[in-house]
Scaffold this active site. Structure first.
Site, short mmCIF file in Angstrom:
data_model
loop_
_atom_site.label_atom_id
_atom_site.label_comp_id
_atom_site.label_asym_id
_atom_site.label_seq_id
_atom_site.Cartn_x
_atom_site.Cartn_y
_atom_site.Cartn_z
N HIS A 1 2.80 4.48 0.29
CA HIS A 1 3.59 3.63 1.15
C HIS A 1 3.77 1.79 0.52
CE1 HIS A 1 0.25 1.80 3.25
NE2 HIS A 1 0.90 0.88 3.80
N ALA B 1 -2.92 -1.30 6.67
CA ALA B 1 -3.71 -0.40 5.68
C ALA B 1 -3.75 -0.75 4.33
CB ALA B 1 -2.73 0.82 5.92
N GLU B 2 -2.59 -1.41 3.80
CA GLU B 2 -2.84 -1.93 2.47
C GLU B 2 -1.92 -3.17 2.13
OE1 GLU B 2 -4.71 1.92 1.31
OE2 GLU B 2 -2.73 1.82 2.32
N THR B 3 -2.19 -3.81 1.32
CA THR B 3 -1.28 -4.88 0.97
C THR B 3 -1.09 -4.71 -0.71
OG1 THR B 3 -2.33 -6.49 2.42
CG2 THR B 3 -1.33 -7.45 0.55
#
Length: 269
Positions: free
Chosen positions: A75, A43-45
């Site tokens: 997160h 979802a995110e880096t």
């Protein structure tokens, strides 16, 4: 580049929300950051580098989904703070310079980390035509969550309805810049949480986000007003699931949770 995959808002591996974390000497060009995030495909880096001493922040921090940079991510911030604490790269509270201002992450003695984020401004709006059909359930209310979060927050009838959603993700893309937060009051607060949510973000390439810290900057003021408590616990009822402790402090929201590093290696390309 050293890369780690960290499960955030959970105390066990293979739960919560996974994020890639890379600690750098400086940010490369945006195209390379986006390609790395696409390769990680979570979802995110998060990408971070140390800043000069005596400034307003300790580390610069940016977040990318597989298809876009985002203005706020809870997160991946928690995951980055966890990496800094567990590797000894930074000790004590850490100040991150981000597109959403300076965000502070504070490690606690119990192993959790508390994030200090801006509270999302909620503006009630009429339930847009077609949302019920796209979501698969009729919202009771709908709120705009402001530019940092960029979602439409909708309350549904009950926890069972939230858990049972099977939305049309493509259709949901029309109703906000990022996506939809669907929420309801907990059916049984004795289970250790006060409200449930699920988050669908088709406009940034995420059909369903497992656990969304930024969404809780909107969920915290929404449910604190309804339940009469500044301190609550939210359960994000995705298949991976995770819990976020929230504390509302006027224009700031504290988000607390744990994280676990599950993969560590080198990015060779």
């Amino acid at each position: 580049m050293r890369i780690r995959i960290v499960d955030a808002f959970t105390d066990r591996p293979f739960a919560g929300n996974p994020a890639g974390v890379l600690l750098l000497d400086a940010f490369p060009d945006d195209d390379r950051l986006q390609k790395v995030a696409m390769e990680v495909n979570h979802a995110e880096t998060a990408f971070a580098h140390r800043l000069p001493e005596d400034g307003e922040a300790d580390w610069a921090l940016r977040w990318f989904t597989p298809v876009a940079e985002v203005a706020m991510c809870g997160h991946a911030t928690l995951a980055t703070a966890h990496v800094l604490a567990t590797t000894g790269a930074h000790r004590g509270p850490v100040r991150f310079a981000t597109r959403s201002g300076v965000l502070i992450a504070t490690p606690r003695e119990d192993g959790s980390i508390t994030l200090d984020f801006p509270t999302a401004p909620l503006t009630e709006v009429g339930v847009p035509d077609g949302v019920a059909e796209a979501l698969g359930a009729a919202p009771r209310t709908a709120f705009d969550t402001g530019p940092n979060v960029g979602d439409l927050l909708v309350e549904l009838a009950d926890e069972k309805t939230v858990r049972g959603l099977t939305p049309d993700h493509k259709a949901l893309a029309a109703y906000s810049s990022r996506g939809i937060i669907a929420t309801a009051c907990a059916e049984d607060p004795s289970r250790g949480y006060d409200f449930v949510s699920r988050c669908f973000f088709p406009n940034v390439g995420i059909d369903e986000d497992p656990v969304t810290g930024s969404a809780h900057t909107a969920l915290a003021p929404y449910w604190s007003a309804r339940l009469g408590s500044a301190e609550l616990t939210g359960l994000q009822a995705s298949p991976r699931s995770g819990r976020v402790r929230t504390e509302l402090r006027d224009d700031r929201t504290l988000l607390s949770g744990r994280a676990v590093t599950v993969i560590e290696g080198d990015l060779l390309a």
